[in-house]
Motif scaffolding. Structure first.
Motif, short mmCIF file in Angstrom:
data_model
loop_
_atom_site.label_atom_id
_atom_site.label_comp_id
_atom_site.label_asym_id
_atom_site.label_seq_id
_atom_site.Cartn_x
_atom_site.Cartn_y
_atom_site.Cartn_z
N SER A 16 -4.29 -7.27 7.37
CA SER A 16 -4.04 -6.30 8.43
C SER A 16 -2.65 -6.51 9.03
N HIS A 17 -2.29 -7.77 9.26
CA HIS A 17 -0.98 -8.08 9.82
C HIS A 17 0.13 -7.62 8.86
N ALA A 18 -0.05 -7.93 7.57
CA ALA A 18 0.94 -7.54 6.57
C ALA A 18 1.06 -6.01 6.50
N CYS A 19 -0.04 -5.30 6.56
CA CYS A 19 0.01 -3.83 6.53
C CYS A 19 0.82 -3.28 7.70
N ARG A 20 0.57 -3.79 8.89
CA ARG A 20 1.32 -3.33 10.07
C ARG A 20 2.80 -3.69 9.96
N LEU A 21 3.08 -4.89 9.48
CA LEU A 21 4.45 -5.35 9.30
C LEU A 21 5.19 -4.47 8.28
N LEU A 22 4.53 -4.17 7.17
CA LEU A 22 5.15 -3.36 6.13
C LEU A 22 5.32 -1.90 6.57
N ARG A 23 4.38 -1.39 7.33
CA ARG A 23 4.53 -0.03 7.87
C ARG A 23 5.76 0.03 8.77
N LYS A 24 5.92 -0.96 9.63
CA LYS A 24 7.07 -1.00 10.53
C LYS A 24 8.38 -1.11 9.73
N ALA A 25 8.39 -1.97 8.74
CA ALA A 25 9.59 -2.15 7.91
C ALA A 25 9.94 -0.85 7.19
N TYR A 26 8.92 -0.18 6.65
CA TYR A 26 9.15 1.10 5.96
C TYR A 26 9.74 2.13 6.92
N ARG A 27 9.18 2.23 8.11
CA ARG A 27 9.69 3.18 9.10
C ARG A 27 11.14 2.89 9.49
N GLN A 28 11.53 1.62 9.42
CA GLN A 28 12.89 1.23 9.77
C GLN A 28 13.85 1.29 8.58
N GLY A 29 13.32 1.67 7.42
CA GLY A 29 14.16 1.81 6.24
C GLY A 29 14.47 0.51 5.52
N ALA A 30 13.72 -0.53 5.80
CA ALA A 30 13.96 -1.83 5.15
C ALA A 30 13.39 -1.83 3.73
N ARG A 31 13.97 -2.67 2.91
CA ARG A 31 13.47 -2.91 1.56
C ARG A 31 12.86 -4.32 1.57
N VAL A 32 11.59 -4.41 1.17
CA VAL A 32 10.83 -5.65 1.35
C VAL A 32 10.18 -6.09 0.04
N VAL A 33 10.24 -7.38 -0.21
CA VAL A 33 9.51 -8.02 -1.30
C VAL A 33 8.41 -8.85 -0.65
N VAL A 34 7.17 -8.68 -1.11
CA VAL A 34 6.03 -9.46 -0.60
C VAL A 34 5.57 -10.38 -1.72
N THR A 35 5.39 -11.64 -1.39
CA THR A 35 4.93 -12.61 -2.37
C THR A 35 3.70 -13.33 -1.83
N GLY A 36 2.90 -13.84 -2.74
CA GLY A 36 1.68 -14.55 -2.37
C GLY A 36 0.78 -14.68 -3.58
N PRO A 37 -0.40 -15.24 -3.40
CA PRO A 37 -1.34 -15.37 -4.52
C PRO A 37 -1.71 -13.99 -5.08
N SER A 38 -1.87 -13.92 -6.39
CA SER A 38 -2.18 -12.64 -7.05
C SER A 38 -3.40 -11.93 -6.45
N PRO A 39 -4.52 -12.63 -6.18
CA PRO A 39 -5.67 -11.93 -5.60
C PRO A 39 -5.36 -11.31 -4.23
N LEU A 40 -4.55 -12.01 -3.43
CA LEU A 40 -4.18 -11.49 -2.12
C LEU A 40 -3.26 -10.27 -2.25
N LEU A 41 -2.35 -10.31 -3.22
CA LEU A 41 -1.48 -9.15 -3.46
C LEU A 41 -2.29 -7.94 -3.92
N GLN A 42 -3.34 -8.18 -4.72
CA GLN A 42 -4.22 -7.09 -5.16
C GLN A 42 -4.93 -6.48 -3.96
N GLN A 43 -5.42 -7.31 -3.06
CA GLN A 43 -6.08 -6.82 -1.84
C GLN A 43 -5.09 -6.05 -0.97
N LEU A 44 -3.87 -6.55 -0.86
CA LEU A 44 -2.85 -5.86 -0.07
C LEU A 44 -2.50 -4.52 -0.69
#
Length: 146
Positions: A16-44
């Motif tokens: 949930s925190h990552a979703c809100r963070l990424l929504r904010k970054a997208y709205r601000q025009g940022a380009r973001v790379v997210v890293t983490g365990p594969s199962p967590l990235l699938q859930q994200l």
């Protein structure tokens, strides 16, 4: 120039925190790379499609040892597994216990840390590593809700 690091600690729900963070970054025009365990990235990946019914956060998932296509290159949010080469080095959001080997190339790193004792211990190790490199660190502690 050193990389700026921000720790978001005490996070009750990383997805949930990552979703809100990424929504904010997208709205601000940022380009973001997210890293983490594969199962967590699938859930994200799934959560970014469903967390906000009236809004879409454009993203793509890049699997291990994969290269992005030219069309994917325009996507602002990248969920990148270990071993995959990120398409840019603007902002890195780390949801995992370890640092990316190439994190020094990023302008900014955001570490998302849950309340789990193992996650907190791993974050403390990363904090000390960043500190030893002389990188500026900011801390954003999340308020604990009852």
């Amino acid at each position: 120039m050193s990389t700026e690091v921000a720790f978001h600690t005490g996070v009750a729900d990383k997805l949930s925190h990552a979703c809100r963070l990424l929504r904010k970054a997208y709205r601000q025009g940022a380009r973001v790379v997210v890293t983490g365990p594969s199962p967590l990235l699938q859930q994200l990946d799934q959560a970014l499609w469903t967390f906000e019914p009236q809004e879409f956060v454009p993203h793509v998932r890049l699997g291990q040892n994969k290269a992005p296509s030219e069309a994917q290159g325009r996507t602002p949010i990248w969920l990148v597994e270990a071993g995959a080469r990120p398409p840019h080095q603007e902002v890195l959001v780390n949801l995992g216990a370890e640092r990316r080997p190439d994190d020094a190339g990023f302008k900014r790193i955001i570490e998302v840390v849950s309340r789990d004792p193992d996650d907190v211990a791993a974050a403390r190790r990363r904090w000390k590593q960043y500190e030893a490199q002389g990188w500026p660190i900011t801390h954003h502690a999340q308020a604990a809700s009852a």
